[in-house]
Structures are given as structure tokens and as C-alpha cells.
Design an enzyme around this catalytic site. Structure first.
Site, PDB file in Angstrom:
ATOM      1  N   ALA A  27      -7.398  23.690  87.970  1.00  0.00           N
ATOM      2  CA  ALA A  27      -7.792  23.074  86.689  1.00  0.00           C
ATOM      3  C   ALA A  27      -8.984  22.158  86.910  1.00  0.00           C
ATOM      4  O   ALA A  27      -8.849  20.958  87.125  1.00  0.00           O
ATOM      5  CB  ALA A  27      -6.621  22.288  86.084  1.00  0.00           C
ATOM      6  N   GLY A  35     -42.618  15.148 102.460  1.00  0.00           N
ATOM      7  CA  GLY A  35     -42.770  16.216 103.454  1.00  0.00           C
ATOM      8  C   GLY A  35     -41.701  16.174 104.534  1.00  0.00           C
ATOM      9  O   GLY A  35     -40.540  15.889 104.261  1.00  0.00           O
ATOM     10  N   GLU A  95     -17.306  14.950  86.612  1.00  0.00           N
ATOM     11  CA  GLU A  95     -17.075  14.564  85.204  1.00  0.00           C
ATOM     12  C   GLU A  95     -17.516  15.668  84.243  1.00  0.00           C
ATOM     13  O   GLU A  95     -18.022  15.410  83.150  1.00  0.00           O
ATOM     14  CB  GLU A  95     -17.681  13.203  84.871  1.00  0.00           C
ATOM     15  CG  GLU A  95     -16.881  12.092  85.538  1.00  0.00           C
ATOM     16  CD  GLU A  95     -17.036  10.726  84.943  1.00  0.00           C
ATOM     17  OE1 GLU A  95     -17.328  10.606  83.752  1.00  0.00           O
ATOM     18  OE2 GLU A  95     -16.846   9.763  85.703  1.00  0.00           O
TER      19      GLU A  95
END
Ligand code: COS
Length: 386
Positions: A129, A339, A363
Site C-alpha cells: 500500500a 563538473g 508523500e
């Protein structure tokens, strides 16, 4: 840009900025390297009374709102979002109590959270979930005067370190998301334990652990609101907290710009500082413009939330979505401007780029934010909402 902060808001911003520079900056690399929870900094933030910014005075807080909290989160994030998320996640854990708690629950828990004496955490996500928050498998069964909780929550920020947890569990699994309920569970309750600290790409000082419930009995008074309200508690909590992710993103992007401008002024190639090259200037111009746009949106949404409107889902999702995408782009560009040095751990932008990725994920992924916005657009068009 001047956002015309009140004197008090400027004080909060300055205080958080000072703590970030003096206490967080010197240790952020070490905390990241050692994956160590920033307890010393949490104590400093508690002493500075920053944990209760959004909590009403009657419950021991400062009496501000989402906006004041966002100001503090942004300043901490400018230096380290591993630290700022540990601070902000306590608010995420507190919001269900603030929004849905009984008077007794608010009086008992909010002052402890406002003082920073105890951290809070929010337990929604599970292995199955994540985006599908309604797919919760953890159960809570009423047995006499107690609920018995069984199941495992995953990737819980402040897991193990926090002492007050707001947890979503199914009281009536047959009803799907309408069968979810929200509970307060305290650390130390028998049957409540924690998994190992997860090893992450970024925000490595923050604690991310499983919450494991094995016949964990809590008093039935620890139910928040009513049975069946858990999904709404979770959604309303996220509506309130998502602009805080926006603030983490704005702070992080600004921090990367700060580092990059300083570097580009000093770094010389072809006999001149690289900031004199238009290629660099154009990158910095885009980074600054995008970050300022994100800041303006996050501030506007936080203020909108504080005006207590009926529905903030769309605005809240927009703030989180836009700012976190900006933070990802800006930190990638910051590494590019610097860089090879930007890619090295000696320079903070390497960590900033790693840290930024989570903002597009936690979130609610940015794909879910687009779904929330899309759903709102459809409802508005159908005339169901103003
Ligand atoms: N405020 C009020 N009500 C809301 C709501 C909100 N923000 N969001 C949804 N609802 C209501 C809906 O209106 C619907 O009500 P009805 O049943 O009366 O029609 C009900 O809740 C179910 O909503 P929906 O059908 O949209 O639910 P879904 O299961 O499709 O899920 C999303 C909706 C995807 C938005 C939700 O699961 C979500 O936010 N997922 C991300 C979770 C997340 O952020 N996880 C991160 C971990 S927490 S740190």
C-alpha cells in the site's frame, strides 16, 4: 524577492537559517556518511521552540500555521534535507491529532510534540500500500476496551526515533478505504517494534524503518475520530503536509544554487571565472527563475491553507509537484555546472542531487500528485466544486 514577511515570520526564518548554518552545515556530510539520526540538532530545534510553529498556543505551540512551518523547513533544507525531514516528519505525525483528535488527545499529545520533547511519525505506507493508500492490510480489532493491531508499516520516516505514532489500520477490511481507521500508538507499547534502519540513496541521516505490530494492544481511546475515518484522516493530513515537501524542495534547490554560484565565481577555465561564460549564466538564470517560481507557489499555497478553505488538495499537490520537480532539475544542473568537482563527495551538491530524488517520491509520487490535480480539474469542470 521580498515576500513581505511580518517581523515574527522574519525572526522564525532567521532563527532557522542561523541553526542551519551554525549547527547543521558543519555536520551534514558526516551525518550522511554515518547515516546517523540528527538527535543533537533535534534538541537545538526543540530549544529554539521550532517544533510547535503550526500548533495552537492552547496546546503549547507557537500558534502559527503551515506558512511559518514552511519558512523553517525551507531554511533547514537549504543546508540538509536529511535533517529537515526529521523535523518535518514530526509535523506529519502530529497533523492527524491536530485535525481529528479529541480535546483529550490534543491536550495529551500536542504539547509534547510542540516542545520537541517527543517526536511524532505517521504510519500509512505498507509493502502493498504505497500509492494505493487504501490498500492497507494492517488490522485493528476491537477487543473489550482495547484495539489489537497486527501488521507491518514500511518506510516510516522517524521510525524508531519518534515516540508518538499516528497509524492507519483497517477496522473493517471488507469496506476497503472506508473501513480504515486512524490510531495513536506510543513507542514502548508491548507488541510494537521496529525493523532495521533502511539504507537509502539520499536523506541518509533520517531514520526510515518498519513499524511492526504483533497483537499490539492500545486503549480504545487512542482511536482518532471515528472508525472508518482513517482514509480521510490520511488524505487531509497529506493535504496539509505536502506544501512542506515543497519547502524542502525550494530550500534544497536554493542551497544548490548557493554552492554553485560561489563555485562558478572562483573556478577559472580559459583564464576566466566560469561564471563569465554565457553557458553557465543561462543555466544559473533558469535554476534561479525556477526556484523562485517554486517558492512563490509554495508560499501562496501555504498561506491559502492557513486561510482554512474547504478543499486544498489540488493546490497542495501542485506545490509539492512543481517544487520537487524543480529541485531535481536544479540539483542535477548544479552538479553539471560544477563538473567533475560536483560529482565528488567533497562538494555538497553530490549529496543534494541524491537527496532531491526522494522529493518526487515521498508523500505521494509526483504521478499521484498529477492524479490528484487531474481529479480536481474534472470535478471542477463538472461543477461539483467551486
Ligand atoms: N480530502 C477529502 N476526501 C478525499 C481526499 C481528500 N484529499 N482524497 C480522497 N478523498 C475521498 C474521495 O472523495 C472519495 O470519497 P467517496 O468515496 O465519498 O467518493 C474517497 O476519499 C476515496 O477517494 P479515491 O477514490 O480518490 O481514492 P483512491 O483509492 O483512488 O486513492 C489517492 C486516491 C491515489 C489520491 C490516494 O490513495 C493517495 O493520496 N495516494 C498516495 C498516498 C501517499 O501520499 N503516500 C505517501 C506515504 S504517506 S508519507
Amino acid at each position: 524577492m521580498d515576500y513581505f514577511l511580518t517581523d515574527t515570520q522574519a525572526e522564525i526564518q532567521n532563527l532557522a537559517r542561523q541553526i542551519a548554518r551554525e549547527k547543521v552545515k558543519p555536520v551534514r556530510a558526516e551525518l550522511d556518511e554515518k547515516e546517523e539520526f540528527p538527535w543533537e540538532i533535534m534538541k537545538v530545534l526543540a530549544q529554539a521552540d521550532l517544533f510547535g510553529l503550526y500548533i495552537p498556543e492552547e496546546y503549547g505551540g507557537f500558534g502559527g500555521g503551515a506558512f511559518e512551518n514552511c519558512l523553517a523547513v525551507e531554511e533547514l533544507s537549504r543546508v540538509c534535507i536529511g535533517v529537515s525531514v526529521s523535523f518535518a516528519a514530526s509535523g506529519l505525525g502530529a497533523y492527524p491529532i491536530l485535525l481529528f483528535g479529541s480535546e483529550g488527545q490534543k491536550k495529551k499529545y500536542l504539547p509534547q510534540i510542540a516542545s520537541g520533547q517527543r517526536l511524532a511519525a505517521f504510519g500509512l505506507t505498507e509493502a502493498g500500500a504505497g500509492s494505493d493508500a487504501g490498500g492497507t492490510r494492517t488490522t485493528a480489532v476491537l477487543d473489550g476496551n482495547e484495539y489489537v493491531i497486527n501488521g507491518t508499516k514500511q518506510w516510516i520516516t522517524n521510525g524508531g526515533e519518534a515516540e508518538i505514532y499516528t497509524v492507519i489500520a483497517m477496522t473493517n477490511p471488507a469496506k476497503g478505504s472506508r473501513g480504515a481507521s486512524a490510531f495513536i500508538v506510543e513507542k514502548g507499547t508491548p507488541g510494537f517494534s521496529f525493523g532495521k534502519k533502511e539504507k537509502k540513496m539520499g536523506i541518509r541521516s533520517s531514520a526510515t524503518r518498519e513499524l511492526v505490530f504483533e497483537n499490539c494492544r492500545i486503549p480504545k481511546e487512542n482511536l482518532l475520530s471515528k472508525e472508518g475515518m482513517g482514509f480521510l484522516v490520511a488524505m487531509k493530513t497529506l493535504d496539509k503536509s505536502r506544501p512542506g515537501i515543497g519547502s524542502q524542495a525550494v530550500g534544497l534547490a536554493q542551497g544548490a544554487i548557493d554552492e554553485c554560484v560561489e563555485y562558478a565565481r572562483e573556478r577559472r577555465q580559459f583564464d576566466q571565472p566560469i561564471i563569465s561564460f554565457q553557458a553557465i549564466q543561462h543555466m544559473l538564470a533558469d535554476m534561479c527563475t525556477q526556484t523562485e517560481a517554486a517558492r512563490a507557489l509554495v508560499y501562496a499555497v501555504a498561506k491559502f491553507i492557513d486561510s482554512d478553505p474547504k478543499d486544498v488538495s489540488k493546490a497542495s499537490a501542485m506545490a509539492k509537484l512543481f517544487a520537487s520537480d524543480v529541485a531535481m532539475k536544479v540539483t542535477v544542473d548544479a552538479v553539471q555546472v560544477m563538473g567533475g568537482y560536483g560529482y565528488m563527495r567533497e562538494y555538497p551538491v553530490e549529496k543534494m542531487m541524491r537527496d532531491a530524488k526522494i522529493l518526487q517520491i515521498y508523500e505521494g509520487t509526483n504521478q499521484i500528485q498529477r492524479n490528484v490535480i487531474g481529479t480536481a480539474i474534472i470535478k471542477e469542470a463538472a461543477g461539483k466544486k467551486k
